[in-house]
Design a protein around this motif. Sequence first.
Motif, short mmCIF file in Angstrom:
data_model
loop_
_atom_site.label_atom_id
_atom_site.label_comp_id
_atom_site.label_asym_id
_atom_site.label_seq_id
_atom_site.Cartn_x
_atom_site.Cartn_y
_atom_site.Cartn_z
N UNK A 58 29.66 -29.24 5.78
CA UNK A 58 30.39 -27.97 6.44
C UNK A 58 31.47 -27.59 5.93
N UNK A 59 31.73 -26.15 6.11
CA UNK A 59 32.94 -25.74 5.54
C UNK A 59 33.73 -25.29 6.63
N UNK A 114 40.82 -32.00 12.67
CA UNK A 114 40.04 -32.27 13.97
C UNK A 114 38.65 -31.99 13.76
N UNK A 115 38.05 -31.40 13.17
CA UNK A 115 36.51 -31.59 12.98
C UNK A 115 36.17 -32.87 12.44
N UNK A 116 36.87 -33.60 11.37
CA UNK A 116 36.46 -34.72 10.80
C UNK A 116 36.39 -35.79 11.98
N UNK A 117 37.56 -35.69 12.70
CA UNK A 117 37.75 -36.63 13.77
C UNK A 117 36.54 -36.41 14.74
N UNK A 173 33.40 -25.45 12.54
CA UNK A 173 33.17 -25.42 11.19
C UNK A 173 32.79 -23.97 11.04
N UNK A 174 33.14 -23.15 9.79
CA UNK A 174 32.83 -21.89 9.64
C UNK A 174 31.17 -22.00 9.27
N UNK A 175 30.57 -22.85 8.78
CA UNK A 175 29.11 -22.97 8.57
C UNK A 175 28.88 -24.32 8.26
N UNK A 214 31.73 -39.94 7.37
CA UNK A 214 32.38 -38.63 7.32
C UNK A 214 33.60 -38.44 6.70
N UNK A 215 34.09 -37.46 5.97
CA UNK A 215 35.10 -37.42 5.29
C UNK A 215 35.50 -35.93 4.89
#
Length: 293
Positions: A256-257, A265-268, A242-244, A279-280
């Motif tokens: 998160x952005x 990938x981040x969501x998973x 995540x960028x932030x 989580x979505x």
Amino acid sequence: MKVSVPATSANLGPGFDSLGIAITMKNQVIIRPSKFHSVSLKGEGANNPVLKDNNMFISIFNDFYHNLSHKKRHFRFEFFNEIPLSRGLGSSSAVIVSAIASAYAIEGIKLDKNKLLNLALAYENHPDNITPAVMGGFNVATVQDNEVRYINKSIPKALKAVIVVPNRPISTQLSRKTLPFKYSKDDVIFNISHSSLLTAAFMSEDWKMLRTASLDKVHQKYRMKQMPELFDVQKSALRSGALMSTLSGSGSTLFSICFADDAKRIEKALRNRFSHFKVFTSDFDNTGVKIDL
């Protein structure tokens, strides 16, 4: 008539009560003429009978409608809520904005968005949620002379939000009580500099600056202590790319952005680690409140 208002994430780390952004998750209300007053509610809060009987939307709508029309008419209100309640995603701001916009629209009175924003200020005195709810996009906002002064920036499709909604809320009122009565000069300077840097990063689209710019010393750590696993959510989001990653409003949602290519990938990763939370991934909303007649 249908009115929709996007969910919002406020503060964005160091921008306490001043920075906010809108996502495509929405609350919608359809209003129809009726022989008698009726309310239906689907989605978030549908199982809470208090929301039907003591509905903030109806109260605000009636205040404005009666003042504008001086008539007594009955309507059927059909609510479709996507925004979770008491999770820091601007559900109250969505209600306030949609109620005022609906009253004007149903009387055929054109309402400028700037005027709508300032009317909403009477019900929500912090502009960080109501401004993106009305305008969409990323917003820097303050209140001066009882008016919201803001600058708005659209968010490109290259970015997405990955959102973690815990299974319990954090009370905004109780959350504010956890904050220190006084801050050190160093902490205040830290937040001023980082909030300024975060604003500059959004405006210049320097997305790699977001991680540094989104750091905060004023409110997040105090609020997140009420739900310590949020620290792990935040670290996991950043570790996954995540960028932030910041507390959304007063919580309990973690916002998160990331770049669009990294979102799945981040969501998973977050869903696998925090399976008991929702989580979505969401796009950003650059339109704000929308009225369809």
